[in-house]
Write an enzyme that holds these catalytic residues in place. Structure first.
Site, PDB file in Angstrom:
ATOM      1  N   TYR A   1     -14.184  -4.050   3.940  1.00 57.22           N
ATOM      2  CA  TYR A   1     -12.867  -4.513   3.471  1.00 57.22           C
ATOM      3  C   TYR A   1     -12.609  -5.881   4.097  1.00 57.22           C
ATOM      4  CZ  TYR A   1      -7.831  -5.003   2.955  1.00 57.22           C
ATOM      5  OH  TYR A   1      -6.583  -5.488   2.652  1.00 57.22           O
TER       6      TYR A   1
ATOM      7  N   TYR B   1       0.825  -1.216   0.000  1.00 55.13           N
ATOM      8  CA  TYR B   1       0.000   0.000   0.000  1.00 55.13           C
ATOM      9  C   TYR B   1       0.853   1.256   0.000  1.00 55.13           C
ATOM     10  CZ  TYR B   1      -4.509  -2.286   0.328  1.00 55.13           C
ATOM     11  OH  TYR B   1      -5.647  -3.006   0.030  1.00 55.13           O
TER      12      TYR B   1
ATOM     13  N   LYS C   1      -4.524 -11.339  12.565  1.00 56.17           N
ATOM     14  CA  LYS C   1      -3.987 -10.169  13.273  1.00 56.17           C
ATOM     15  C   LYS C   1      -3.663 -10.468  14.744  1.00 56.17           C
ATOM     16  CE  LYS C   1      -5.758  -6.582  10.199  1.00 56.17           C
ATOM     17  NZ  LYS C   1      -4.588  -5.965   9.632  1.00 56.17           N
TER      18      LYS C   1
ATOM     19  N   ASP D   1     -16.332 -11.413   9.810  1.00 56.82           N
ATOM     20  CA  ASP D   1     -14.896 -11.207   9.601  1.00 56.82           C
ATOM     21  C   ASP D   1     -14.359 -10.394  10.783  1.00 56.82           C
ATOM     22  OD1 ASP D   1     -12.380 -10.367   8.955  1.00 56.82           O
ATOM     23  OD2 ASP D   1     -12.885  -9.571   6.981  1.00 56.82           O
TER      24      ASP D   1
HETATM   25  C1  LIG Z   1     -11.558  -6.960   8.478  1.00 61.54           C
HETATM   26  C2  LIG Z   1     -10.347  -7.441   7.755  1.00 61.54           C
HETATM   27  N1  LIG Z   1     -10.403  -8.598   7.086  1.00 61.54           N
HETATM   28  C3  LIG Z   1      -9.331  -9.094   6.431  1.00 61.54           C
HETATM   29  C4  LIG Z   1      -8.135  -8.409   6.419  1.00 61.54           C
HETATM   30  C5  LIG Z   1      -6.957  -8.962   5.673  1.00 61.54           C
HETATM   31  O1  LIG Z   1      -5.992  -9.402   6.571  1.00 61.54           O
HETATM   32  P1  LIG Z   1      -4.483  -9.621   6.067  1.00 61.54           P
HETATM   33  O2  LIG Z   1      -3.928  -8.259   5.844  1.00 61.54           O
HETATM   34  O3  LIG Z   1      -3.826 -10.337   7.197  1.00 61.54           O
HETATM   35  O4  LIG Z   1      -4.547 -10.438   4.829  1.00 61.54           O
HETATM   36  C6  LIG Z   1      -8.032  -7.195   7.105  1.00 61.54           C
HETATM   37  C7  LIG Z   1      -6.773  -6.437   7.100  1.00 61.54           C
HETATM   38  O5  LIG Z   1      -6.684  -5.308   7.454  1.00 61.54           O
HETATM   39  C8  LIG Z   1      -9.162  -6.692   7.796  1.00 61.54           C
HETATM   40  O6  LIG Z   1      -9.131  -5.531   8.452  1.00 61.54           O
END
Ligand SMILES: Cc1ncc(COP(=O)(O)O)c(C=O)c1O
Length: 442
Positions: A151, A23, A284, A255
């Site tokens: 996202y 990014y 995370k 998610d």
């Molecule tokens: C809600 C959500 N789902 C999925 C992801 C993707 O995770 P990764 O960056 O570990 O692929 C993120 C990343 O910021 C996120 O905030």
């Protein structure tokens, strides 16, 4: 770019020559800061500068940097078993972690499918949903519905259900079509909250009436949309939306890659909101922010739909590093720290301090839409909106000058610290933010 390179040596010179950062527009990005160590909420740079990590290093860190208990757990595990193929084999860290996640998760999420990161945790959930319906004799349920502004990661499936966040225009040809329903974002003193929720529910109801029978799952970020701009919605709205999905026979995928592990007050945002998802995606904070690991939790009912005599019913998905023992050992140590319980007190204290800080910004001419969920505080800068808003880059640099690691999402400033942050550091962070805001030109 070449000029930048000429003045650097060592790590940064090698970085500028060979590394491609995520990014990042390499042409205009500042020279990256070389970090050599971390402790608690602080990061230490090679040139002697110190930064307060107010965004948990892209939302991964929960107990502080280089936490000795997690570091020791990884080291101990590495000396015993670094990795083993996870098909036909298992190991204690993976099995123990699955059992502990199942005990902590919203009721019914008893099966854990491991992957590598947040995007793969989402990708697995999408494929599981589609195959679940196929295995149950309903292959027509193969579409997804998600939130506007959501996202879910950067792999193709995750981008498709996250089409509403606006980052993915160059890849539109790769993405599958996903229906989007409105996300009734709200903030302090929002008089139109009820009206927006009503309209959003009506749109969802209309979608389910028309397309419910062809829909595999509803994919949501519960309570807080992260990358989309720290947009927040009410728990009551999510509960009603979940009921609509259930009534339409549509699976609910929560998610929690960002909201998981305490960010919204409870361990998982689904619990804070009072919803019972069929699948939950984690990453995370799962390893305390030490190692990449993803987990997709699902119900026994979903797992059972994949049982059968032939491989055709099985889930043909896996990664070389699925259930990596080091990641699982880090996650177990992180859960030990959660279980010790100090985070709850700290989380409540951070929430209360965030509230006071946001209240203190109430009359600021640059600030609008203050909002708070758990330990996530956010507000918008009035004026140009969106991820590309110039004020974001200006503020990021002003924050770094003040020793604060904060990365506004365009015109959205947010604070999401690790739970270990001390009150005095939080206050220093707030003072730095206020100072940087006061330095913004009209
Ligand atoms: C809600 C959500 N789902 C999925 C992801 C993707 O995770 P990764 O960056 O570990 O692929 C993120 C990343 O910021 C996120 O905030």
């Amino acid at each position: 770019m070449d000029e930048k390179r000429d003045f650097q040596s060592g790590t940064v010179a090698a970085d500028l020559r060979h590394v491609w950062h995520p990014y990042t527009q390499a042409e205009t990005a500042p020279v990256p800061v070389e970090i050599v160590s971390g402790k608690g909420a602080r990061l230490y740079a090679a040139d002697g500068r110190e930064f307060l990590d107010l965004i948990s290093s892209w939302w991964v860190n929960v107990h502080g940097h280089a936490h000795p208990l997690i570091a020791a757990a990884i080291s101990e595990q590495a000396a015993k078993l670094e990795h083993v193929i996870f098909a036909d084999f298992t190991h204690r860290p993976a099995a123990a972690l699955a059992a502990r996640l199942a005990a902590l998760a919203p009721q019914g999420l008893t099966r854990v499918f491991y992957s590598d990161n947040g995007s793969t945790a989402v990708e697995a959930a999408l494929k599981l949903a589609v195959q679940y319906w196929r295995n149950r004799g309903a292959p027509e349920r193969n579409r997804f519905v998600a939130f506007e502004g959501g996202y879910h990661g950067d792999t193709v499936g995750a981008m498709s259900v996250g089409a509403g966040c606006g980052f993915f225009a160059p890849y539109a040809d790769l993405m599958f079509e996903t229906a989007l329903v409105p996300f009734p974002e709200t903030w302090d003193g929002d008089n139109a909250a009820e009206e927006k929720e009503k309209a959003a529910l009506a749109a969802a109801e209309q979608y389910f009436d028309k397309e419910g029978a062809r829909t595999a799952a509803l994919v949501i970020e519960p309570l807080v949309q992260g990358a989309g701009g720290m947009r927040m919605c009410s728990p009551g709205y999510l509960r009603r939306l979940a009921e609509l999905a259930r009534a339409a026979g549509v699976l609910l995928i929560s998610d929690e890659v960002m909201t998981g592990f305490g960010r919204t007050g409870e361990m998982f945002a689904s619990q804070t909101a009072g919803i019972a998802p069929d699948m939950m995606c984690l990453s995370k904070g799962l390893t305390g922010g030490f190692l990449p690991l993803g987990a997709t939790l699902c119900t026994e009912e979903i797992f059972d739909a994949f049982r059968g005599e032939n491989f055709g019913r099985a889930f043909a998905h896996g990664h070389s590093y699925s259930a990596n023992p080091l990641g699982c050992a880090a996650a177990l140590a992180s859960l030990d720290l959660f279980e010790a319980g100090v985070w709850r007190e700290r989380s409540a204290a951070i929430h209360a301090r965030h509230r006071d800080f946001l209240l203190s910004l109430a009359g600021h001419d640059k600030v609008c839409r203050t909002r708070l969920t758990g330990t996530i505080a956010a507000f918008d800068i009035a004026g140009e909106k969106g991820y590309g808003a110039a004020v974001g880059a200006a503020l990021k640099s002003a924050f770094l000058d003040r020793g604060l690691l904060l990365r506004p999402l365009g015109n959205v400033v947010y604070v999401m610290p690790p739970y270990c942050i001390e009150d005095a550091d939080l206050d220093r962070g707030y003072a730095g933010i206020r100072d940087a805001l006061n330095g913004l030109k009209d």
